[in-house]
Design an enzyme around this catalytic site. Structure first.
Site, mmCIF file in Angstrom:
data_model
loop_
_atom_site.group_PDB
_atom_site.id
_atom_site.type_symbol
_atom_site.label_atom_id
_atom_site.label_comp_id
_atom_site.label_asym_id
_atom_site.label_seq_id
_atom_site.Cartn_x
_atom_site.Cartn_y
_atom_site.Cartn_z
ATOM 1 N N ASP A 102 0.215 -9.284 -7.545
ATOM 2 C CA ASP A 102 -1.039 -8.771 -6.981
ATOM 3 C C ASP A 102 -1.830 -8.023 -8.051
ATOM 4 O O ASP A 102 -1.297 -7.114 -8.714
ATOM 5 C CB ASP A 102 -0.755 -7.818 -5.810
ATOM 6 C CG ASP A 102 -0.168 -8.533 -4.595
ATOM 7 O OD1 ASP A 102 -0.149 -9.787 -4.589
ATOM 8 O OD2 ASP A 102 0.254 -7.828 -3.656
ATOM 9 N N GLY A 149 2.980 -10.987 -2.347
ATOM 10 C CA GLY A 149 3.214 -12.283 -1.690
ATOM 11 C C GLY A 149 3.861 -12.017 -0.342
ATOM 12 O O GLY A 149 4.841 -11.261 -0.252
ATOM 13 N N GLY A 186 5.804 -13.702 1.652
ATOM 14 C CA GLY A 186 7.229 -14.007 1.774
ATOM 15 C C GLY A 186 8.080 -12.984 1.044
ATOM 16 O O GLY A 186 9.052 -12.438 1.606
ATOM 17 N N ALA A 187 7.728 -12.709 -0.210
ATOM 18 C CA ALA A 187 8.520 -11.776 -1.014
ATOM 19 C C ALA A 187 8.456 -10.362 -0.432
ATOM 20 O O ALA A 187 9.465 -9.642 -0.414
ATOM 21 C CB ALA A 187 8.034 -11.791 -2.463
ATOM 22 N N ASN A 226 -1.078 -11.009 14.114
ATOM 23 C CA ASN A 226 -2.012 -9.937 14.442
ATOM 24 C C ASN A 226 -2.976 -10.483 15.503
ATOM 25 O O ASN A 226 -2.864 -11.639 15.932
ATOM 26 C CB ASN A 226 -2.708 -9.388 13.195
ATOM 27 C CG ASN A 226 -3.601 -10.426 12.513
ATOM 28 O OD1 ASN A 226 -4.063 -11.378 13.142
ATOM 29 N ND2 ASN A 226 -3.833 -10.237 11.222
ATOM 30 N N ASP A 242 -3.224 2.674 1.544
ATOM 31 C CA ASP A 242 -3.400 1.237 1.276
ATOM 32 C C ASP A 242 -2.595 0.472 2.333
ATOM 33 O O ASP A 242 -1.379 0.627 2.418
ATOM 34 C CB ASP A 242 -2.876 0.932 -0.143
ATOM 35 C CG ASP A 242 -2.973 -0.540 -0.512
ATOM 36 O OD1 ASP A 242 -3.546 -1.321 0.268
ATOM 37 O OD2 ASP A 242 -2.468 -0.908 -1.591
ATOM 38 N N ASP A 280 3.627 -7.163 6.461
ATOM 39 C CA ASP A 280 4.847 -7.791 5.925
ATOM 40 C C ASP A 280 6.051 -6.864 6.101
ATOM 41 O O ASP A 280 7.158 -7.323 6.426
ATOM 42 C CB ASP A 280 4.673 -8.123 4.436
ATOM 43 C CG ASP A 280 3.541 -9.104 4.207
ATOM 44 O OD1 ASP A 280 3.293 -9.933 5.099
ATOM 45 O OD2 ASP A 280 2.902 -9.018 3.148
ATOM 46 N N GLY A 330 -0.021 -0.500 -3.122
ATOM 47 C CA GLY A 330 0.713 -1.713 -3.465
ATOM 48 C C GLY A 330 1.469 -2.288 -2.287
ATOM 49 O O GLY A 330 1.600 -1.654 -1.228
ATOM 50 N N SER A 367 5.343 -0.166 -1.835
ATOM 51 C CA SER A 367 5.146 0.777 -0.724
ATOM 52 C C SER A 367 6.165 0.595 0.404
ATOM 53 O O SER A 367 6.149 1.354 1.374
ATOM 54 C CB SER A 367 3.739 0.599 -0.149
ATOM 55 O OG SER A 367 3.642 -0.626 0.559
HETATM 56 O O1 RIB Z 1 0.218 -9.457 2.987
HETATM 57 C C1 RIB Z 1 -0.091 -8.909 1.732
HETATM 58 C C2 RIB Z 1 0.089 -9.947 0.663
HETATM 59 O O2 RIB Z 1 -0.833 -10.986 0.872
HETATM 60 C C3 RIB Z 1 -0.168 -9.480 -0.745
HETATM 61 O O3 RIB Z 1 0.972 -8.941 -1.369
HETATM 62 C C4 RIB Z 1 -0.732 -10.707 -1.425
HETATM 63 O O4 RIB Z 1 0.082 -11.214 -2.428
HETATM 64 C C5 RIB Z 1 -0.960 -11.722 -0.314
HETATM 65 O O5 RIB Z 1 0.028 -12.669 -0.279
#
Ligand code: RIB
Length: 311
Positions: free
Chosen positions: A11, A37, A39-40, A178, A233, A239, A274, A278
């Site tokens: 990011d 990301g 998934g990550a 959402n 943020d 996620d 981040g 975070s």
């Molecule tokens: O959901 C947040 C994520 O969306 C960010 O980390 C960015 O990489 C996008 O995939």
């Protein structure tokens, strides 16, 4: 044991007073990079929530952007199954965060677009597969169907929003969305509860921002109000919610308990910059929950239930 199969991005983040409108240039603050990301982020959140071993299937480029992502996931104890297509860049995301902590994100998928059905590792020993929509949709569908056939619980976070086939939805045990994603999938008519009831999945969770979240499990509805925190943020908060939710469910907790854990983890994720940077540790979530006083909780719960049109 949980497998997360999905995207990993580096990011590129700038804070600015507001998110630029089309054609506008905004002067922001310092530029930062974070492992991200969807998934990550969810794999890391699942691992940090604890109680369950977490594996991740991801695709990375042979470039310098891959290393911080791998380091972040490994530091949380995620076991990586990495695909490395040659000549393709690691996924990247370009994020503007405004002074209210809201964001606008553009993703360049890079290697994430190379994940294919054949890359799915052996599923023995896994209880849950957690998917998102930042890798090709046919790949998501193939993974979901393979996991369903192997007897896993399939959890899909349908983000970013897109229409899904009946065949994919039929393979999903738990859908997490959402409100915008819910209305993309269920149509715009009626209340949140009516939209939840229209979806064919056995269980659906909808996150409703500062109001909290609502879930339908069969024909039983749950509501969980949000925890109020100073927002820095919101990137990665959804996620974090998904990863913590699946960790709790895979640890045999009830949906009500899992919603509370996930809501607390997501709230804490909003207090730092981040995405993966975070995501809170399990001990921090536990400490937060012992201290958290949800002011006016009864009124907030009533307002949430009324907003969602719960029976
Ligand atoms: O959901 C947040 C994520 O969306 C960010 O980390 C960015 O990489 C996008 O995939």
């Amino acid at each position: 044991m949980v497998l997360v199969a999905g995207s990993a991005n580096l990011d590129f983040v700038v804070r600015a007073p507001h998110i630029p409108a089309p054609g506008e240039t905004v002067l922001g603050g310092a530029f930062q990079t974070f492992a991200g990301g969807k998934g990550a982020n969810q794999a890391l959140a699942c691992a940090r929530a604890g109680g369950v071993a977490t594996h991740m299937l991801l695709a990375l480029g042979e470039d310098a952007f891959a290393a911080p992502i791998e380091a972040s996931l490994r530091s949380a104890g995620v076991t990586l199954h990495t695909v490395r297509p040659s000549g393709v860049a690691t996924g990247t995301a370009f994020i503007c965060v405004d002074d209210q902590g809201e964001n606008a994100i553009t993703v360049a998928p890079g290697a994430n677009a190379c994940l294919q059905a054949a890359h799915l590792p052996a599923l023995q020993g896994l209880s849950h597969l957690l998917l998102q929509l930042e890798i090709p949709l046919p790949t998501v569908a193939a993974y979901a169907l393979a996991a369903q056939a192997a007897g896993l619980r399939v959890v899909l976070n349908a983000a970013p929003a897109q229409a899904l086939s009946p065949a994919l939805l039929a393979a999903v045990d738990l859908l997490v969305v959402n409100e915008g994603e819910l209305r993309t999938l269920a149509g715009n008519q009626g209340s949140v509860a009516q939209c939840l009831a229209r979806l064919p999945c056995p269980a659906v969770v909808v996150t409703l921002g500062a109001r909290g979240c609502v879930a339908r499990e069969g024909d039983i509805f749950h509501a969980q109000t949000s925890f109020h925190v100073p927002v820095v943020d919101t990137t990665g908060a959804g996620d974090t919610f998904c990863g913590a939710l699946v960790a709790a469910l895979a640890s045999q907790h009830t949906m009500a308990h899992a919603l509370r854990q996930a809501s607390a983890a997501a709230a804490l994720a909003c207090t730092q910059m981040g995405a993966q940077s975070s995501v809170p540790q399990a001990a921090d979530v536990a400490a937060f929950l012992t201290q958290a006083s949800q002011a006016n909780e009864a009124e907030a719960l009533l307002a949430l239930r009324q907003f969602a049109g719960l029976p």
